[in-house]
Design a protein around this motif. Structure first.
Motif, PDB file in Angstrom:
ATOM      1  N   ALA A  13       0.827  -1.215   0.000  1.00  0.00           N
ATOM      2  CA  ALA A  13       0.000   0.000   0.000  1.00  0.00           C
ATOM      3  C   ALA A  13       0.858   1.260   0.000  1.00  0.00           C
ATOM      4  CB  ALA A  13      -0.941  -0.001   1.208  1.00  0.00           C
ATOM      5  N   GLY A  14       1.874   1.306   0.878  1.00  0.00           N
ATOM      6  CA  GLY A  14       2.730   2.482   0.946  1.00  0.00           C
ATOM      7  C   GLY A  14       3.528   2.699  -0.319  1.00  0.00           C
ATOM      8  N   TYR A  70      -7.094  -9.841 -10.721  1.00  0.00           N
ATOM      9  CA  TYR A  70      -6.354  -8.682 -10.234  1.00  0.00           C
ATOM     10  C   TYR A  70      -6.161  -7.678 -11.369  1.00  0.00           C
ATOM     11  CZ  TYR A  70      -4.888 -10.704  -5.705  1.00  0.00           C
ATOM     12  OH  TYR A  70      -4.852 -11.209  -4.432  1.00  0.00           O
ATOM     13  N   LYS A  71      -6.408  -6.423 -11.080  1.00  0.00           N
ATOM     14  CA  LYS A  71      -6.246  -5.361 -12.072  1.00  0.00           C
ATOM     15  C   LYS A  71      -5.314  -4.260 -11.574  1.00  0.00           C
ATOM     16  CE  LYS A  71     -10.868  -5.884 -14.149  1.00  0.00           C
ATOM     17  NZ  LYS A  71     -11.335  -7.023 -13.347  1.00  0.00           N
ATOM     18  N   HIS A  72      -5.525  -3.799 -10.333  1.00  0.00           N
ATOM     19  CA  HIS A  72      -4.800  -2.636  -9.823  1.00  0.00           C
ATOM     20  C   HIS A  72      -3.308  -2.924  -9.668  1.00  0.00           C
ATOM     21  CE1 HIS A  72      -9.022  -2.133  -8.565  1.00  0.00           C
ATOM     22  NE2 HIS A  72      -8.811  -0.847  -8.775  1.00  0.00           N
ATOM     23  N   ILE A  73      -2.983  -3.999  -8.995  1.00  0.00           N
ATOM     24  CA  ILE A  73      -1.565  -4.282  -8.753  1.00  0.00           C
ATOM     25  C   ILE A  73      -0.852  -4.633 -10.047  1.00  0.00           C
ATOM     26  CG2 ILE A  73      -1.858  -6.756  -8.257  1.00  0.00           C
ATOM     27  CD1 ILE A  73       0.495  -4.277  -6.433  1.00  0.00           C
ATOM     28  N   ILE A  74      -1.554  -5.254 -10.993  1.00  0.00           N
ATOM     29  CA  ILE A  74      -0.929  -5.607 -12.274  1.00  0.00           C
ATOM     30  C   ILE A  74      -0.603  -4.338 -13.058  1.00  0.00           C
ATOM     31  CG2 ILE A  74      -1.170  -6.906 -14.409  1.00  0.00           C
ATOM     32  CD1 ILE A  74      -1.008  -8.593 -11.807  1.00  0.00           C
ATOM     33  N   ASN A 491      -3.337  -2.154  -3.003  1.00  0.00           N
ATOM     34  CA  ASN A 491      -3.026  -1.248  -4.107  1.00  0.00           C
ATOM     35  C   ASN A 491      -4.217  -0.371  -4.450  1.00  0.00           C
ATOM     36  OD1 ASN A 491      -2.935  -0.709  -7.259  1.00  0.00           O
ATOM     37  ND2 ASN A 491      -0.818  -0.977  -6.582  1.00  0.00           N
ATOM     38  N   GLU A 492      -5.422  -0.969  -4.478  1.00  0.00           N
ATOM     39  CA  GLU A 492      -6.610  -0.161  -4.764  1.00  0.00           C
ATOM     40  C   GLU A 492      -6.832   0.891  -3.681  1.00  0.00           C
ATOM     41  OE1 GLU A 492     -11.461  -0.356  -5.012  1.00  0.00           O
ATOM     42  OE2 GLU A 492     -10.364  -2.262  -5.120  1.00  0.00           O
ATOM     43  N   ALA A 493      -6.637   0.505  -2.415  1.00  0.00           N
ATOM     44  CA  ALA A 493      -6.796   1.463  -1.324  1.00  0.00           C
ATOM     45  C   ALA A 493      -5.828   2.628  -1.473  1.00  0.00           C
ATOM     46  CB  ALA A 493      -6.589   0.760   0.014  1.00  0.00           C
ATOM     47  N   ALA A 494      -4.592   2.324  -1.878  1.00  0.00           N
ATOM     48  CA  ALA A 494      -3.604   3.380  -2.090  1.00  0.00           C
ATOM     49  C   ALA A 494      -4.050   4.337  -3.193  1.00  0.00           C
ATOM     50  CB  ALA A 494      -2.249   2.764  -2.429  1.00  0.00           C
ATOM     51  N   ARG A 495      -4.591   3.806  -4.260  1.00  0.00           N
ATOM     52  CA  ARG A 495      -5.090   4.654  -5.341  1.00  0.00           C
ATOM     53  C   ARG A 495      -6.222   5.560  -4.848  1.00  0.00           C
ATOM     54  NH1 ARG A 495      -4.260   2.321 -10.819  1.00  0.00           N
ATOM     55  NH2 ARG A 495      -2.609   0.761 -10.649  1.00  0.00           N
ATOM     56  N   ARG A 496      -7.096   5.002  -4.032  1.00  0.00           N
ATOM     57  CA  ARG A 496      -8.195   5.800  -3.496  1.00  0.00           C
ATOM     58  C   ARG A 496      -7.669   6.903  -2.576  1.00  0.00           C
ATOM     59  NH1 ARG A 496     -13.374   3.762  -3.996  1.00  0.00           N
ATOM     60  NH2 ARG A 496     -13.527   1.769  -5.096  1.00  0.00           N
ATOM     61  N   ALA A 497      -6.664   6.573  -1.768  1.00  0.00           N
ATOM     62  CA  ALA A 497      -6.076   7.577  -0.881  1.00  0.00           C
ATOM     63  C   ALA A 497      -5.435   8.700  -1.691  1.00  0.00           C
ATOM     64  CB  ALA A 497      -5.048   6.920   0.039  1.00  0.00           C
ATOM     65  N   VAL A 498      -4.712   8.337  -2.743  1.00  0.00           N
ATOM     66  CA  VAL A 498      -4.058   9.348  -3.584  1.00  0.00           C
ATOM     67  C   VAL A 498      -5.101  10.213  -4.279  1.00  0.00           C
ATOM     68  CG1 VAL A 498      -2.630   9.690  -5.640  1.00  0.00           C
ATOM     69  CG2 VAL A 498      -1.928   8.050  -3.879  1.00  0.00           C
ATOM     70  N   ASN A 499      -6.161   9.608  -4.781  1.00  0.00           N
ATOM     71  CA  ASN A 499      -7.214  10.388  -5.436  1.00  0.00           C
ATOM     72  C   ASN A 499      -7.841  11.383  -4.470  1.00  0.00           C
ATOM     73  OD1 ASN A 499      -6.813   9.128  -7.866  1.00  0.00           O
ATOM     74  ND2 ASN A 499      -8.563   7.750  -7.685  1.00  0.00           N
ATOM     75  N   ALA A 500      -8.076  10.956  -3.234  1.00  0.00           N
ATOM     76  CA  ALA A 500      -8.639  11.866  -2.235  1.00  0.00           C
ATOM     77  C   ALA A 500      -7.657  12.985  -1.914  1.00  0.00           C
ATOM     78  CB  ALA A 500      -8.999  11.088  -0.969  1.00  0.00           C
ATOM     79  N   LEU A 501      -6.381  12.652  -1.863  1.00  0.00           N
ATOM     80  CA  LEU A 501      -5.351  13.664  -1.608  1.00  0.00           C
ATOM     81  C   LEU A 501      -5.281  14.663  -2.764  1.00  0.00           C
ATOM     82  CD1 LEU A 501      -1.848  12.904  -0.140  1.00  0.00           C
ATOM     83  CD2 LEU A 501      -2.108  14.517  -2.023  1.00  0.00           C
ATOM     84  N   LEU A 502      -5.416  14.166  -3.989  1.00  0.00           N
ATOM     85  CA  LEU A 502      -5.402  15.070  -5.140  1.00  0.00           C
ATOM     86  C   LEU A 502      -6.561  16.057  -5.067  1.00  0.00           C
ATOM     87  CD1 LEU A 502      -4.536  12.532  -8.008  1.00  0.00           C
ATOM     88  CD2 LEU A 502      -3.008  14.211  -6.964  1.00  0.00           C
ATOM     89  N   GLU A 503      -7.713  15.578  -4.650  1.00  0.00           N
ATOM     90  CA  GLU A 503      -8.865  16.464  -4.485  1.00  0.00           C
ATOM     91  C   GLU A 503      -8.586  17.504  -3.408  1.00  0.00           C
ATOM     92  OE1 GLU A 503     -11.736  16.736  -6.105  1.00  0.00           O
ATOM     93  OE2 GLU A 503     -11.170  15.164  -7.531  1.00  0.00           O
ATOM     94  N   CYS A 512      -5.915   8.448 -10.251  1.00  0.00           N
ATOM     95  CA  CYS A 512      -5.541   7.044 -10.401  1.00  0.00           C
ATOM     96  C   CYS A 512      -6.765   6.259 -10.863  1.00  0.00           C
ATOM     97  CB  CYS A 512      -5.063   6.461  -9.081  1.00  0.00           C
ATOM     98  SG  CYS A 512      -3.764   7.388  -8.256  1.00  0.00           S
ATOM     99  N   GLU A 513      -6.540   5.326 -11.740  1.00  0.00           N
ATOM    100  CA  GLU A 513      -7.655   4.508 -12.197  1.00  0.00           C
ATOM    101  C   GLU A 513      -8.040   3.508 -11.114  1.00  0.00           C
ATOM    102  OE1 GLU A 513      -9.161   2.098 -16.173  1.00  0.00           O
ATOM    103  OE2 GLU A 513      -7.078   2.793 -16.023  1.00  0.00           O
ATOM    104  N   VAL A 514      -9.336   3.385 -10.903  1.00  0.00           N
ATOM    105  CA  VAL A 514      -9.887   2.407  -9.961  1.00  0.00           C
ATOM    106  C   VAL A 514     -10.909   1.577 -10.723  1.00  0.00           C
ATOM    107  CG1 VAL A 514     -11.209   2.042  -7.851  1.00  0.00           C
ATOM    108  CG2 VAL A 514      -9.501   3.875  -7.944  1.00  0.00           C
ATOM    109  N   TRP A 515     -10.707   0.268 -10.753  1.00  0.00           N
ATOM    110  CA  TRP A 515     -11.549  -0.613 -11.532  1.00  0.00           C
ATOM    111  C   TRP A 515     -12.710  -1.172 -10.718  1.00  0.00           C
ATOM    112  CZ3 TRP A 515      -6.351  -0.261 -12.545  1.00  0.00           C
ATOM    113  CH2 TRP A 515      -5.974  -0.109 -13.892  1.00  0.00           C
ATOM    114  N   GLU A 516     -13.811  -1.448 -11.416  1.00  0.00           N
ATOM    115  CA  GLU A 516     -14.868  -2.265 -10.830  1.00  0.00           C
ATOM    116  C   GLU A 516     -14.352  -3.708 -10.739  1.00  0.00           C
ATOM    117  OE1 GLU A 516     -17.708  -1.331  -9.643  1.00  0.00           O
ATOM    118  OE2 GLU A 516     -17.654   0.764 -10.280  1.00  0.00           O
ATOM    119  N   MET A 517     -14.908  -4.466  -9.829  1.00  0.00           N
ATOM    120  CA  MET A 517     -14.484  -5.854  -9.663  1.00  0.00           C
ATOM    121  C   MET A 517     -15.720  -6.755  -9.616  1.00  0.00           C
ATOM    122  SD  MET A 517     -11.106  -5.429  -9.284  1.00  0.00           S
ATOM    123  CE  MET A 517     -10.375  -6.799  -8.425  1.00  0.00           C
TER     124      MET A 517
END
Length: 545
Positions: A13-14, A70-74, A491-503, A512-517
């Motif tokens: 995640a980090g 798996y999509k995000h980590i790949i 990895n998905e959680a990290a993307r969500r955190a970064v997106n919130a930080l960007l906002e 960051c792209e976040v995929w449906e699963m």
């Protein structure tokens, strides 16, 4: 001037958060407690095992498994350079062609199938999968497939609002089925996601299980992928190199002592690195700790600023153990070209024979040069009594754990007149260093347990953003589409955190792209039908019209 982000925790995640941030122009510093990057995903050297200039033998926290869904980590792996690989370290993933079920009363069952296009196809294919002398009746297989079909054709709202609160055991009506049914279908659940069927929720177990089963029979590649060498050599170390070369200030052996909060904002963190204690400050902070670690850092001031964070303390109790042991062999034993599940093992074992997937790794360059093969085993039940000593893994010594695991492997593989494993082939072994023994109470401690998705816990899980405007959460306990404590979820959680930080920062950088699963695209008509029924308060019926 660049905004500075302090990332606390340097596991998947980090590292994922740092990767996304550094590529978007932020000043990033990461602080990782261990001397090896990667967190639970890391491999580690067996201390003192290398002789005459050879490298130490490679150990693992647990073997790696990269399902096809798996999509995000790949996506992240594809952006980590590695030699001449076109897809970066993602090209270091290789496919396992088999998934096996080992049992003590007959030879293992292997699964290989083809793509289904209808419910009848799915039924016939899965019936063939389980028509392997597992002691299941046709009615039991039909019953299980109906439950899987219900999960796949249910809408997202039903899965999140109903199935999150139904134990998998209850959903599949295991109490009403035979002992063999319980052995096969709840045993697979317990082993694959380190969860007990009576406690884990249907939304997670059923959905992930259905996805893995479908991926096993979908065209275009295997559902079972592994790395083609020791994890840190072919993934984590190249990732760390890329992050540092890109400008990330990544610290190892840097333990976070506390996080300071004043007037509703994070004002800094205290770090001890190689014996020196100092404070770090940034514009934003990302906490990338596991849930049980984050719970320890929550202060009264932080809880006053965001009372919902108190749920993290409750979630910290919903963890279990899934840790690895490696057997180094004098001769290679490729048990199965993929992962083997030991249905009857008291300690819920799974294994993979590593060497067959490591074509470019010369094991003679490790240890004393005598190792020819590695069996990597995960132990997922540390509470059940073992067959050899009658004790749970938590109450065994390290040597007893080794003996018990080896005994359980042999009990499931040396059957039907076959002798797959012999004691004489063991060169040495290594138990995950996160298992800490001895302790004053005689019970092992685990430095890195695994979050289990139990019933009634979805609403307890936080978002990646918080009411503290400069604090964000990046860990697998955060609410994600992945909904499972895995490197994909982290990895998905990290993307969500970064997106919130960007906002929060007003950044105009791409999100960051976040995929449906778990969308089961071929079944959209059934899922739309169920969505209409759910909105009317009606139960699932499995029809299209």
């Amino acid at each position: 001037m660049k905004k500075k982000v302090v990332v606390l925790g340097g596991g998947v995640a980090g590292m994922s958060a740092a990767h996304e941030l550094i590529e978007r122009g932020f000043d990033v510093a990461v602080y990782e407690m261990k001397g090896i990057p990667g967190g639970k995903a890391r491999s580690m050297p067996v201390p003192g095992s290398g002789t005459n200039g050879r490298k130490d033998l490679p150990g693992e926290h647990g073997f790696r498994f990269f399902p096809r869904f798996y999509k995000h980590i790949i996506d992240t792996m594809e952006r980590i350079p590695y030699g001449n690989n076109k897809r970066g370290v993602a090209d270091n993933l290789v496919e396992g062609t088999r998934l096996g079920l080992a049992r003590t009363d007959d030879v293992p069952v292997e699964f290989v199938t083809e793509f289904p296009t209808s419910l009848s196809d799915i039924k016939s294919l899965f019936k063939s999968l389980f028509d392997n002398h597992l002691g299941l009746t046709e009615q039991e297989v039909e019953h299980y497939l109906k439950r899987i079909w219900q999960v796949m054709t249910s809408c997202n709202e039903r899965r999140s609002e109903e199935y999150q609160n139904i134990p998998w055991w209850s959903f599949i009506q295991a109490d009403q089925q035979s002992a063999n049914f319980q052995r096969v279908f709840t045993g697979m659940t317990r082993i694959l996601v380190a969860a007990k069927a009576r406690e884990a929720n249907t939304a997670t177990v059923g959905t992930v299980g259905a996805q893995i089963m479908l991926d096993m029979v979908m065209p275009g590649g295997s559902a079972d992928r592994l790395l083609n060498g020791p994890t840190n050599e072919v993934w984590i170390n190249p990732w760390l190199d890329y992050l540092r070369q890109s400008g990330v200030d990544y610290h190892l052996n840097a333990k976070v002592e506390r996080i300071d909060c004043k007037d509703g904002v994070i004002t800094g963190a205290t770090i001890t690195e190689f014996g020196n204690t100092y404070d770090v400050k940034g514009d934003y902070y990302i906490a990338a700790f596991p849930v049980e670690v984050m719970a320890q850092f929550l202060t009264d001031e932080m809880l006053r600023a965001d009372p919902t964070l108190s749920k993290i303390k409750e979630l910290a109790n919903d963890v279990d153990w899934m840790n690895g042991i490696q057997f180094y062999l004098k001769e290679d034993v490729p048990i199965l070209h993929g992962h083997m599940i030991y249905m009857d093992s008291q300690w819920a074992l799974t294994s993979v024979s590593q060497k067959q997937f490591w074509p470019h790794t010369d094991l003679e360059q490790y240890g004393d040069g005598e190792v020819q093969g590695i069996i990597s085993v995960d132990i997922s039940d540390w509470e059940a009594p073992g067959a050899l000593f009658g004790k749970s893994a938590r109450h065994c010594t390290r040597d007893e754990i080794m003996q018990e695991v080896w005994h359980q492997l042999k009990a499931s593989l040396n059957v039907g007149g076959r002798v797959v494993l012999e004691d004489s082939i063991i060169h040495s072994w290594f138990l995950d260093e996160d298992i800490q023994l001895p302790n004053p109470d005689g019970v092992a401690a685990n430095l890195e347990p695994l979050l289990i998705n139990k019933v009634y816990t979805w609403e307890m899980r936080p978002q990646a953003y918080t009411a503290i405007p400069n604090l964000f959460l990046a860990s697998d306990y955060v609410k994600t589409n992945t909904d499972l404590a895995t490197m994909e979820g982290a990895n998905e959680a990290a993307r969500r955190a970064v997106n919130a930080l960007l906002e929060a920062s007003g950044s105009k950088e791409d999100r960051c792209e976040v995929w449906e699963m778990y969308q089961f695209g071929a079944l959209m008509l059934q899922r739309w039908h169920d969505e209409a029924r759910f909105r009317k308060g009606l139960p699932w019926d499995g029809d299209i019209f």
